[in-house]
Structures are given as C-alpha cells and as structure tokens.
Design a protein around this motif. Structure first.
Motif, PDB file in Angstrom:
ATOM      1  N   LYS A 179       0.827  -1.210   0.000  1.00 41.69           N
ATOM      2  CA  LYS A 179       0.000   0.000   0.000  1.00 41.69           C
ATOM      3  C   LYS A 179       0.863   1.262   0.000  1.00 41.69           C
ATOM      4  O   LYS A 179       0.611   2.209  -0.730  1.00 41.69           O
ATOM      5  CB  LYS A 179      -0.942   0.004   1.222  1.00 41.69           C
ATOM      6  CG  LYS A 179      -1.937  -1.152   1.207  1.00 41.69           C
ATOM      7  CD  LYS A 179      -2.920  -1.058   2.347  1.00 41.69           C
ATOM      8  CE  LYS A 179      -2.276  -1.243   3.714  1.00 41.69           C
ATOM      9  NZ  LYS A 179      -1.718  -2.617   3.894  1.00 41.69           N
ATOM     10  N   GLU A 180       1.879   1.222   0.842  1.00 36.66           N
ATOM     11  CA  GLU A 180       2.744   2.398   0.908  1.00 36.66           C
ATOM     12  C   GLU A 180       3.487   2.610  -0.418  1.00 36.66           C
ATOM     13  O   GLU A 180       3.681   3.750  -0.866  1.00 36.66           O
ATOM     14  CB  GLU A 180       3.744   2.256   2.058  1.00 36.66           C
ATOM     15  CG  GLU A 180       4.550   3.520   2.234  1.00 36.66           C
ATOM     16  CD  GLU A 180       5.411   3.510   3.491  1.00 36.66           C
ATOM     17  OE1 GLU A 180       5.112   2.736   4.426  1.00 36.66           O
ATOM     18  OE2 GLU A 180       6.378   4.289   3.510  1.00 36.66           O
ATOM     19  N   LEU A 181       3.865   1.514  -1.038  1.00 36.25           N
ATOM     20  CA  LEU A 181       4.539   1.582  -2.333  1.00 36.25           C
ATOM     21  C   LEU A 181       3.648   2.310  -3.349  1.00 36.25           C
ATOM     22  O   LEU A 181       4.102   3.173  -4.102  1.00 36.25           O
ATOM     23  CB  LEU A 181       4.799   0.145  -2.792  1.00 36.25           C
ATOM     24  CG  LEU A 181       6.013  -0.150  -3.626  1.00 36.25           C
ATOM     25  CD1 LEU A 181       7.267   0.314  -2.929  1.00 36.25           C
ATOM     26  CD2 LEU A 181       6.094  -1.649  -3.903  1.00 36.25           C
ATOM     27  N   LEU A 243      -1.946   9.191   5.181  1.00 33.52           N
ATOM     28  CA  LEU A 243      -2.526   8.809   6.473  1.00 33.52           C
ATOM     29  C   LEU A 243      -2.608   7.285   6.533  1.00 33.52           C
ATOM     30  O   LEU A 243      -3.564   6.678   6.047  1.00 33.52           O
ATOM     31  CB  LEU A 243      -3.907   9.440   6.632  1.00 33.52           C
ATOM     32  CG  LEU A 243      -3.932  10.967   6.541  1.00 33.52           C
ATOM     33  CD1 LEU A 243      -5.371  11.487   6.528  1.00 33.52           C
ATOM     34  CD2 LEU A 243      -3.152  11.592   7.710  1.00 33.52           C
ATOM     35  N   ASP A 244      -1.556   6.688   7.094  1.00 33.14           N
ATOM     36  CA  ASP A 244      -1.483   5.230   7.145  1.00 33.14           C
ATOM     37  C   ASP A 244      -2.324   4.730   8.318  1.00 33.14           C
ATOM     38  O   ASP A 244      -2.414   5.396   9.351  1.00 33.14           O
ATOM     39  CB  ASP A 244      -0.017   4.812   7.301  1.00 33.14           C
ATOM     40  CG  ASP A 244       0.227   3.407   6.784  1.00 33.14           C
ATOM     41  OD1 ASP A 244      -0.727   2.782   6.286  1.00 33.14           O
ATOM     42  OD2 ASP A 244       1.373   2.935   6.876  1.00 33.14           O
ATOM     43  N   GLU A 245      -2.913   3.547   8.147  1.00 34.36           N
ATOM     44  CA  GLU A 245      -3.792   2.966   9.177  1.00 34.36           C
ATOM     45  C   GLU A 245      -4.862   3.952   9.617  1.00 34.36           C
ATOM     46  O   GLU A 245      -5.091   4.163  10.804  1.00 34.36           O
ATOM     47  CB  GLU A 245      -2.955   2.494  10.377  1.00 34.36           C
ATOM     48  CG  GLU A 245      -1.965   1.406   9.969  1.00 34.36           C
ATOM     49  CD  GLU A 245      -1.294   0.764  11.172  1.00 34.36           C
ATOM     50  OE1 GLU A 245      -1.998   0.545  12.179  1.00 34.36           O
ATOM     51  OE2 GLU A 245      -0.091   0.484  11.085  1.00 34.36           O
ATOM     52  N   VAL A 362       3.781  -9.522   0.619  1.00 33.21           N
ATOM     53  CA  VAL A 362       5.093  -9.273   0.014  1.00 33.21           C
ATOM     54  C   VAL A 362       6.160  -8.998   1.078  1.00 33.21           C
ATOM     55  O   VAL A 362       7.307  -9.396   0.936  1.00 33.21           O
ATOM     56  CB  VAL A 362       5.015  -8.107  -0.993  1.00 33.21           C
ATOM     57  CG1 VAL A 362       6.346  -7.925  -1.700  1.00 33.21           C
ATOM     58  CG2 VAL A 362       3.922  -8.371  -2.016  1.00 33.21           C
ATOM     59  N   ARG A 363       5.751  -8.334   2.160  1.00 37.43           N
ATOM     60  CA  ARG A 363       6.755  -8.069   3.197  1.00 37.43           C
ATOM     61  C   ARG A 363       7.297  -9.376   3.763  1.00 37.43           C
ATOM     62  O   ARG A 363       8.492  -9.521   3.980  1.00 37.43           O
ATOM     63  CB  ARG A 363       6.171  -7.204   4.321  1.00 37.43           C
ATOM     64  CG  ARG A 363       7.216  -7.012   5.426  1.00 37.43           C
ATOM     65  CD  ARG A 363       6.786  -6.111   6.570  1.00 37.43           C
ATOM     66  NE  ARG A 363       6.562  -4.759   6.126  1.00 37.43           N
ATOM     67  CZ  ARG A 363       5.383  -4.186   6.069  1.00 37.43           C
ATOM     68  NH1 ARG A 363       4.306  -4.872   6.407  1.00 37.43           N
ATOM     69  NH2 ARG A 363       5.256  -2.957   5.673  1.00 37.43           N
ATOM     70  N   GLU A 364       6.414 -10.341   4.005  1.00 39.67           N
ATOM     71  CA  GLU A 364       6.852 -11.637   4.526  1.00 39.67           C
ATOM     72  C   GLU A 364       7.792 -12.322   3.519  1.00 39.67           C
ATOM     73  O   GLU A 364       8.839 -12.844   3.893  1.00 39.67           O
ATOM     74  CB  GLU A 364       5.642 -12.542   4.815  1.00 39.67           C
ATOM     75  CG  GLU A 364       6.029 -13.852   5.496  1.00 39.67           C
ATOM     76  CD  GLU A 364       4.877 -14.857   5.589  1.00 39.67           C
ATOM     77  OE1 GLU A 364       3.769 -14.569   5.106  1.00 39.67           O
ATOM     78  OE2 GLU A 364       5.110 -15.948   6.140  1.00 39.67           O
TER      79      GLU A 364
HETATM   80 MG    MG Z   1       2.342   0.361   5.273  1.00 34.23          MG
END
Ligand code: MG
Ligand code: ATP
Length: 470
Positions: A179-181, A243-245, A362-364
């Motif tokens: 999402k941040e990407l 605005l994350d989360e 993807v992070r995992e």
């Molecule tokens: Mg994030």
C-alpha cells in the motif's frame, strides 16, 4: 516470439554417443556438438543455446566443470547431465551443483527426449520471464512495483490516471501488500512530486497527541507545549499527506479531518489563525473500512470523502505468478546486505515459495528471501536453505519423495504439467498485454486462431477486459 528450433548443445567425447543423440534430436532441435567442456564453452560464447546435454567424464574439462561455468555465466540455460549407471555419485554431485536433471547411460532415447523437452520448456519460461522483466523496466512508470498480475496492472494504470488530479485516494489491502509503495508511486507521478511526502501512522500516535501531531500547536497551548510546532498537515504543504492505518484514527479527530478536507483550512491547537492546506490526501488501511462504517467505528462522511478514488491491493496468494519475479527482485535488492554472491533460486525452491500462503504478503516474502540469503552458502538458493516453517507449510511437494518407479513417474508428470501451465499463462498474459486485450490482434501475433485464444483465456481465468489499454 521465437520461431526457429530450440538450440540443443550435446557435449560428449564419445563419437558413437553423440551421433545417436544427434540423429534422434535433429528434426526438432538445432543440434550443436562439442567434444569436451572446453569446446562447449567456446560454442556458448558464440551461440544462444537453450539446453545443454553433457557427459560427465571427458578429457580437458569435465561435465561438472562445464556445469559450474554455465551456472556462473548463464544460469538460465538448463544443464542435463549424462552419467554412467554405477556412478550415481556423479549424478548427485551434478544435482548439487545445480544441474537441471540427469539421465543414466546407456541412454534410453525416450528418457532423453522427455528430459530435454522439459528442459527446453523450462528454459523458454525463464527467458520469457527475463524479457517480461526487461520490459517492465522499460515502460512501467513506478519501476519499483514489480508485478505481472492483471489486477495489479490495472491498479497501476489507475494510479497513473488519478495522479495528476487532486482527488483523495483510499488504499485498502492486507498488511504487507504494498500500500505504501502505491502511495509513494502516486506522489511521484503527481504534479506535487516536488513537494514533500509526509507520512502519519495513525495507529502509532497516542490519542492525546494526535491533534497536535496533525494540526500542530501554538506555544503554551497545553502543558509541555514549550514552543510552537507545525503539524504534519502544515508540513505537507503542497505535497502529499499519507494517512497510514486511517482506521485507527479516533472518532473525534475524524470529524476534524473531515472539516479540513471540506474547507481546506485548519488552525493549530491553541491557535486562532486559519492556515490553508493544499496537501493531497492519500489514506491506507488493512482493515475493511466499510465494516467499520457499518459498526460505527468510522465516520461514513469521512469514508466517502477519502474514497474518491479507491485502490484494493490484492493479497499475494491471489497473484502467485508475481512470486518468482519478486524473489529475483529481492535477491538483487539485498545482495549487498546479505554479503553473499547469490545468483538466483532453483525451480523447486520457487515452487515451494509459490505454494506458501503468505499471510504477511510481500513483506513476509521479502523477509524470507533476505533471511534465506543470509544463511545460504552462495550460488543458487535451494530448497534446503529455505526456512523450515516455509518448507513445512507447503507439505506434499517437499515431503513426498517418490519411492518407486511408478510414483516417480507420476511426480514427474505432475511437476511437468505445473511448469507447462505456468509457461502457458505467462505466454498468454504477455500476448494479451502486447495486443492491449484485442483478441484478433493477439491471434495475429501468435498465429493461434481467435477461438483458441479465447479458450486459453477461459482456461486460465484471465479477465481480458481488465487488461485493455492499461
Ligand atoms: Mg504500510
Ligand atoms: N509489488 C512489489 N514490488 C516490489 N516490492 C514490493 C511490492 N509490494 C511490496 N513490496 C515491498 O514489500 C514491503 C512492504 O510493502 P509496503 O510497506 O508498501 O506494504 P503495506 O501494504 O504498506 O504494509 P502494512 O499494511 O504492513 O503497512 C516493502 O519493502 C515494499 O517495498
């Protein structure tokens, strides 16, 4: 698309042996012959070979040495090793050094045909992936979003379109999906790219500090406010505020944020002057905000304000075709950190990664690749360097080592079918993309007829409409 015959390099010092193979293979393959490893290396310098079939014991340079050379210089060429019955240790050594497969001498032509056919298919799949990746690099604007998945490609298209507008964007997706990407890509592609990208993690700020964090405060506004401080919204100026989360934002602040979005102005805590805000708002959440709206945890009016543009980033398990590309990407990305010369990953290890469920997305996957690189001995990542919990989570593929001839045969067929399905799917996606989703055009390029293409599309459950003009 390749139209000429695949190139097969046969390496054997025994004339009778290579002649028999050549006679049997030359109608389907463009057969090249070398008498030992050293000669083979010379051929490889000049020719683009698709598969190598090599003897082990040869003068000057052995098959194993040749294999090691290929692994170093052109690891996408599968090497099949021929070894005499009774010297199985050669076969074991070859497999450890990264051979694609081995066959026993005296050679049964049917066996050799099967193995070579599979190896060539595998090689063309690798080459296809390579060229896909090269093309991704060329024209994909957000170069760091690695994907060949159709849904993801549509999202990228959407991001390109809305980047130039002022519209608020809401990004939903499980944790670690990227999402941040997407938020950063959106910022980079927008007219605000020169301005700052300011991130606010709404889940990490204590309630009592939230307002001052977002809007800033005047000196003396509350105990501890010893000097005037700008809030994140003010810092974002004419850039982007991420605005994350957002789902963690307290209800009373949701009201205030809505106010800012509607009036484009705000005051610092304890202040009276109205400040203008031109920041683009991008919000992200790994919750289902709609549910939160229904249960009253999230304000409906704010929800619709944020959701002018909506992106749902699919979980990794719904786009497993991205896994091999992502793995390669992370190997390259973390080469420095891991301080190891890792050249790639072998096909069984990729198969296992493709089957894992990836609840951390993807992070995992990125963490697993990094961890594996640190513990690998160098060269290719193999099954035994993967973390045990990943191997165990997948099950049958690794646990089920065939014990009889029959079982081995079944397992070979199963795995071959899998490789073929993957190959076909990649081919099809590539084709549809080249033709911008136009079936007639796809038929023209590929020399399939329209009906065959439609059947393939159906078989692989690809939604062509989503790929059109992305
Ligand atoms: Mg994030
Ligand atoms: N398609 C992709 N290509 C390359 N890297 C990716 C991709 N998707 C995610 N990543 C990488 O995976 C990691 C997690 O991505 P990101 O932080 O964007 O996820 P997120 O959805 O914001 O996660 P969370 O909900 O936990 O905050 C990052 O290191 C990111 O660079």
């Amino acid at each position: 698309m390749k139209t000429e015959k695949p190139k097969l390099l046969i390496v054997d010092d025994e004339e009778r042996a290579w002649k028999v193979l050549k006679i049997n293979f030359q109608d389907r393959y463009d057969v090249l012959v070398a008498k030992n490893g050293a000669e083979a290396v010379k051929v490889l310098d000049k020719e683009q070979v698709d598969t190598i079939l090599t003897d082990v014991k040869m003068p000057e340079m052995s098959g194993i040495e040749l294999l090691k050379h290929v692994k170093k210089t052109s690891d996408w060429i599968p090497v099949v090793v021929m070894t005499a019955f009774g010297s199985v240790e050669n076969a074991v050594e070859a497999m450890k050094a990264g051979a694609y497969d081995y066959i026993l001498k005296p050679i049964k032509i049917e066996d050799a045909e099967l193995v070579v056919k599979r190896a060539v298919e595998y090689s063309s799949m690798l080459q296809e992936n390579r060229s896909l990746k090269d093309r991704l690099k060329e024209y994909e604007v957000p170069q760091d979003i690695i994907t060949i998945n159709s849904e993801m490609r549509s999202l990228i298209g959407l991001v390109k379109e809305v980047a130039v507008t002022d519209a608020s964007v809401l990004i939903e997706g499980e944790s670690g999906t990227g999402k941040e990407l997407f938020a950063r890509a959106l910022h980079r592609m927008s007219v605000r790219s020169e301005g700052p990208f300011i991130e606010v993690n709404c889940g990490a700020i204590p309630h009592e500090l939230f307002e001052s964090e977002l809007f800033g405060h005047e000196r003396g506004a509350f105990t501890g406010a010893v000097s005037t401080k700008k809030g994140k919204l003010e810092l974002a100026e004419n850039g982007t505020i991420f605005l994350d989360e957002i789902g963690e934002m307290p209800l009373d602040l949701q009201v205030k944020l809505l106010h800012v979005l509607e009036n484009r102005q705000f005051t610092r805590v304890g202040g009276t002057t109205f400040l203008q805000s031109a920041a683009r708002v991008v919000a992200a959440t790994n919750r289902n905000l709609k549910d939160d709206v229904e249960s009253g945890r999230f304000r409906k009016d704010l929800y619709y304000r944020l959701k002018v543009v909506y992106l749902h980033v699919p979980p990794l398990r719904e786009r497993r075709e991205d896994i091999p590309l992502l793995v390669d990407h992370f190997i390259a990305k973390h080469g420095e950190t891991a301080k190891k010369k890792i050249t790639g990953i072998d096909r069984e290890a990729v198969d296992i990664l493709r089957l894992h469920s990836w609840s951390g997305n993807v992070r995992e996957l990125e963490n697993v690749v990094l961890q594996t690189m640190i513990f690998a001995r160098g060269g290719q990542i193999a099954v035994d360097s993967l973390p045990a919990e990943i191997r165990d989570s997948v099950g049958p593929l690794t646990e089920h080592v065939p014990a009889t001839k029959d079982e081995l045969q079944k397992e070979k067929v199963r795995r071959t079918e899998k490789v073929l399905m993957d190959l076909e799917r990649t081919f099809l996606l590539n084709l549809i993309e080249q033709s911008a989703g136009n079936i007639s055009e796809a038929a023209r390029i590929s020399s399939y007829d329209r009906r065959q293409i439609q059947n393939l599309v159906k078989k692989h459950g690809i939604d062509v409409s989503k790929l059109r003009d992305v």
